[in-house]
Design an enzyme around this catalytic site. Sequence first.
Site, PDB file in Angstrom:
ATOM      1  N   GLY A  17      72.095  90.463  66.059  1.00 26.92           N
ATOM      2  CA  GLY A  17      70.757  90.198  65.547  1.00 26.92           C
ATOM      3  C   GLY A  17      70.438  88.722  65.531  1.00 26.92           C
ATOM      4  O   GLY A  17      71.337  87.869  65.548  1.00 26.92           O
ATOM      5  N   GLY A  19      67.702  85.932  63.530  1.00 25.85           N
ATOM      6  CA  GLY A  19      66.689  85.711  62.510  1.00 25.85           C
ATOM      7  C   GLY A  19      65.927  84.430  62.772  1.00 25.85           C
ATOM      8  O   GLY A  19      65.962  83.858  63.868  1.00 25.85           O
ATOM      9  N   GLY A  20      65.213  83.957  61.731  1.00 20.35           N
ATOM     10  CA  GLY A  20      64.388  82.774  61.893  1.00 20.35           C
ATOM     11  C   GLY A  20      65.164  81.511  62.162  1.00 20.35           C
ATOM     12  O   GLY A  20      64.665  80.602  62.827  1.00 20.35           O
ATOM     13  N   MET A  21      66.385  81.426  61.631  1.00 23.65           N
ATOM     14  CA  MET A  21      67.137  80.186  61.811  1.00 23.65           C
ATOM     15  C   MET A  21      68.596  80.425  62.162  1.00 23.65           C
ATOM     16  O   MET A  21      69.378  79.476  62.232  1.00 23.65           O
ATOM     17  CB  MET A  21      67.043  79.325  60.551  1.00 23.65           C
ATOM     18  CG  MET A  21      67.557  79.990  59.290  1.00 23.65           C
ATOM     19  SD  MET A  21      67.385  78.963  57.819  1.00 23.65           S
ATOM     20  CE  MET A  21      68.611  77.701  58.102  1.00 23.65           C
ATOM     21  N   ALA A  22      68.974  81.657  62.426  1.00 27.70           N
ATOM     22  CA  ALA A  22      70.376  81.926  62.726  1.00 27.70           C
ATOM     23  C   ALA A  22      70.512  83.183  63.580  1.00 27.70           C
ATOM     24  O   ALA A  22      69.622  84.021  63.634  1.00 27.70           O
ATOM     25  CB  ALA A  22      71.175  82.084  61.428  1.00 27.70           C
ATOM     26  N   VAL A  24      73.336  86.388  64.385  1.00 27.53           N
ATOM     27  CA  VAL A  24      74.474  87.081  63.786  1.00 27.53           C
ATOM     28  C   VAL A  24      75.291  87.764  64.878  1.00 27.53           C
ATOM     29  O   VAL A  24      74.746  88.424  65.758  1.00 27.53           O
ATOM     30  CB  VAL A  24      74.001  88.117  62.748  1.00 27.53           C
ATOM     31  CG1 VAL A  24      75.209  88.817  62.123  1.00 27.53           C
ATOM     32  CG2 VAL A  24      73.164  87.447  61.669  1.00 27.53           C
ATOM     33  N   LYS A  39      77.385  84.609  60.934  1.00 30.91           N
ATOM     34  CA  LYS A  39      76.018  84.110  61.048  1.00 30.91           C
ATOM     35  C   LYS A  39      76.066  82.647  61.461  1.00 30.91           C
ATOM     36  O   LYS A  39      76.655  81.819  60.762  1.00 30.91           O
ATOM     37  CB  LYS A  39      75.304  84.271  59.702  1.00 30.91           C
ATOM     38  CG  LYS A  39      73.825  83.891  59.714  1.00 30.91           C
ATOM     39  CD  LYS A  39      73.212  84.235  58.351  1.00 30.91           C
ATOM     40  CE  LYS A  39      71.720  83.946  58.330  1.00 30.91           C
ATOM     41  NZ  LYS A  39      71.127  84.280  57.013  1.00 30.91           N
ATOM     42  N   ASP A 133      62.747  86.979  49.421  1.00 29.52           N
ATOM     43  CA  ASP A 133      62.405  87.695  50.657  1.00 29.52           C
ATOM     44  C   ASP A 133      62.877  89.142  50.599  1.00 29.52           C
ATOM     45  O   ASP A 133      63.447  89.663  51.547  1.00 29.52           O
ATOM     46  CB  ASP A 133      63.020  86.975  51.861  1.00 29.52           C
ATOM     47  CG  ASP A 133      62.386  87.398  53.184  1.00 29.52           C
ATOM     48  OD1 ASP A 133      61.234  87.884  53.163  1.00 29.52           O
ATOM     49  OD2 ASP A 133      63.036  87.255  54.234  1.00 29.52           O
TER      50      ASP A 133
END
Length: 653
Positions: A17, A19-22, A24, A39, A133
Amino acid sequence: MEQRVLGGRYLLKDKVGTGGMATVYRAQDQVLDRTVAVKIMLPQYAGDATFAARFKQEAQAAAGLSSPYIVGVYDWGKDGDTYYIVMEYLRGTDLKSGIKSHGALDPKKVAQIGSQISSALSVAHKHEIIHRDIKPQNIMVLPDGNIKVMDFGIARAKNSHLTQDNNVLGTAHYVSPEQTRGQDLGPTSDIYSLGVVMYECATGRVPFDGDDAISVALKQVNELPIPPSQINSGVDADLERIILKCMEKDPTNRFQTADELRQVLNSYLSGRAVNVSEPTRIIGAPGELGATKTRELSDQTRAMVRPVSGVSGQNTARSSVSGSTGSYEVEEPKSNKNKIIAAVVAAVAVIGIVVAFATGLFGGEQVTVPDVLGKDQQTAVELIKEAGLEVGTIDQSYNDDVDEGKVAEQTPNGNTKKTKGTKVNLVISKGPKPSEKVEVPKLVGLTKDQAEAALASVGLKGNASEEANEADEGQVFEQGTEAGKEVAKGTTISYKVSSGPDTTSVPDLTDMTEAQARNALDMAGFGVDVSYQENDSVTEGTVISWNPSGKQKPGATITVVIAKKSGKATVPGNLYGKSISAAVTALNNAGFYNIGFCDQNGNPVSGNEDATVTGVSPTGKQSTDSTITLTVALSGSGSGSGTSTGDDSGTTN
C-alpha cells in the site's frame, strides 16, 4: 523488486500500500523469523526536516500504545536516508471495503465495531494523542471479526511543537466541524469522526457527501444528518441516539471521553438500558438561543458579503436539511425581517467558510509562503521579506537531521497561501545535540551483574564477552575503556569476564597403541609419561589406562600405562593318561619347553619310554622358563596305581 534489507534485519518482500507520505511493504524479520509490515517514508519527504520529525514522532507515539485494537508498532529507525517503522502485519480487509461489499451492517455489529474503536481511542487519548483521521479506510477488519485501528500518520501528541499546523487534515467525509475550521482538537473530535464511521456502517453511506472536499466540509459545519433509521429502518432508536450524540456539532454535547462512549455501547450490546439524550434538532442563527459555535464568524468575514438576490421575507425557513424528512429543521424566524437576517447570515457563513478553506484567512492579499527549510538564516529572512511576509520569532534547537545554521522548521509551512504581512516563525538548527560526558567506572574485579549495574548508573551500556583467565570464574578481568576516562553518555563499554583458567580436554586413548597415544596427546598440547605393566588380558602394546583425564591445563603431563606380556602361562590340566609325546606337545603349545620325567618313585626316567602320564608338577600359572615335571607309569609297572604329584586331574579313568 530488488530485495533490500533495512536495519540489517528487515527483508522487504512486496508493496502492500501507499499513503500520503509513506509506502508500506510486507517484510520478513530475519531475527525473529516473522512477517511484519514496514512503513517507509516516501523519498520526496525523507529530506524534509519537518516531515522527518513527524515521521519519527509517529513511531514514538504509536510505539507507546498497547491495545488489542491498535496495530502494534515493533521498531523504527533510519537506514541511510530511509526512515522506516516496523509494524504488526495484518491479514484482513479495511472497513470501507467491507461496507462497499456488504452494505449496511447489523446494528449489533455496528455497536461492536464502535466499542472496539472507542477502546483503542481511549488508550490513545490517555497518552494525549488525538488520532485526527478516524475513517473506515483506517480500520482493519480481521478474519475473526475484530478490528484494529491503523495509521497514526497524522496523529499528534498534545505536547509536541508540531501541533502548530493550520492545515486542515483528514478526509472531509469524517472530519469534525472544528477540524474543518482549523481549530484546536481534543478527544471529542475523534468521537465525532467515530460517529460518522458508525453512521456509515449502519446505513451503508456517509451522512454528508458532495462533489468536492469543500462542499462536504461545509455540510459538516452547517447541516444536520438524516437520522440513520430513515435510511435503514433496521437501526433502532437507542443506536441512533448514540450515533447522533457522537455527531453533535458542539463538542460539549458529544460523549466527552472515548471510555464513556465505550461503556454506553457495551450496555447497548448487553441489552441494558441506554440513557442517551435526544440529539440537537436545530441549528440556530448566531446570537439566538440554541445557536451553535459553528455559526460564529468574525466581523471581517461578514463585511465581505453582499446581499444576494432572491432573499426575501417570502422564502420558507422550514425546508428540510440535506434531504431530511423534517425531523431536523432550521428554526422558523418569528418575522419576515428575521427571515431576511437569517438568510443573509446563512450566506455569510457559507461564504466565510469557503474563503477560510480557499485562503486560510479572512481577507487581505494572498501570497505564497516560500519554503525555506534547509536554507541558512540570512537567505531565509531575505526570501520571506521578498514574498511580502514578515519574519516572526527565530528560535534555535538541536536537530540530528539538519546541518547547523540551517532552517529546521518554519511556521506556516512553505508553499501555502497566507495574507501579506503574515509572520513566519523559524527554528534554526544547532546541529546534533552534544552528548553528555560521563566517567567510565572501574569494572575489573566485579561480577558481570555488578559491572552492568555500574555502567547503567552513569548512563553507559555494557558489552560482555567470556574468555579463559586465571581470574575467578564470572569475574571481570579486563575492560576496553579504562576507568576514569570521559565518554559520551550512552556509549557502549566492552569488557571481558573470566570463564576460569584455560583448560583443554584430555583425548580418549582407549584401544590406542603407544604411538597413537603419544601423537594424540602431543596434538592436544599435553606432555606424555609412559609406563609399562604386565597384562595378558589386553593386547600387548596398547593403552591400559591414563591419568589425569577430563579438562587439564595445556602442557600438563599425562601418564599412560601400556600393556606388556607377563612371561607366564598356565600349565595344561588335562595331561593325565596321555602319552608322553601327547603331553609334551600340549606343554609346548602352552609355551613350556623345559620338561622333565620321573617314575612314580621320583626316579628320573627317559622321556622316550613307552609310558603314560600319571601326574604334573608344578601346576597353574607358571613362568614359561619353569621346568614342568611329568610323572609317568612305565608299561607293566601298574600304571593305574600311580598318583599325580600335583595335578588334580590325575585320577583313574
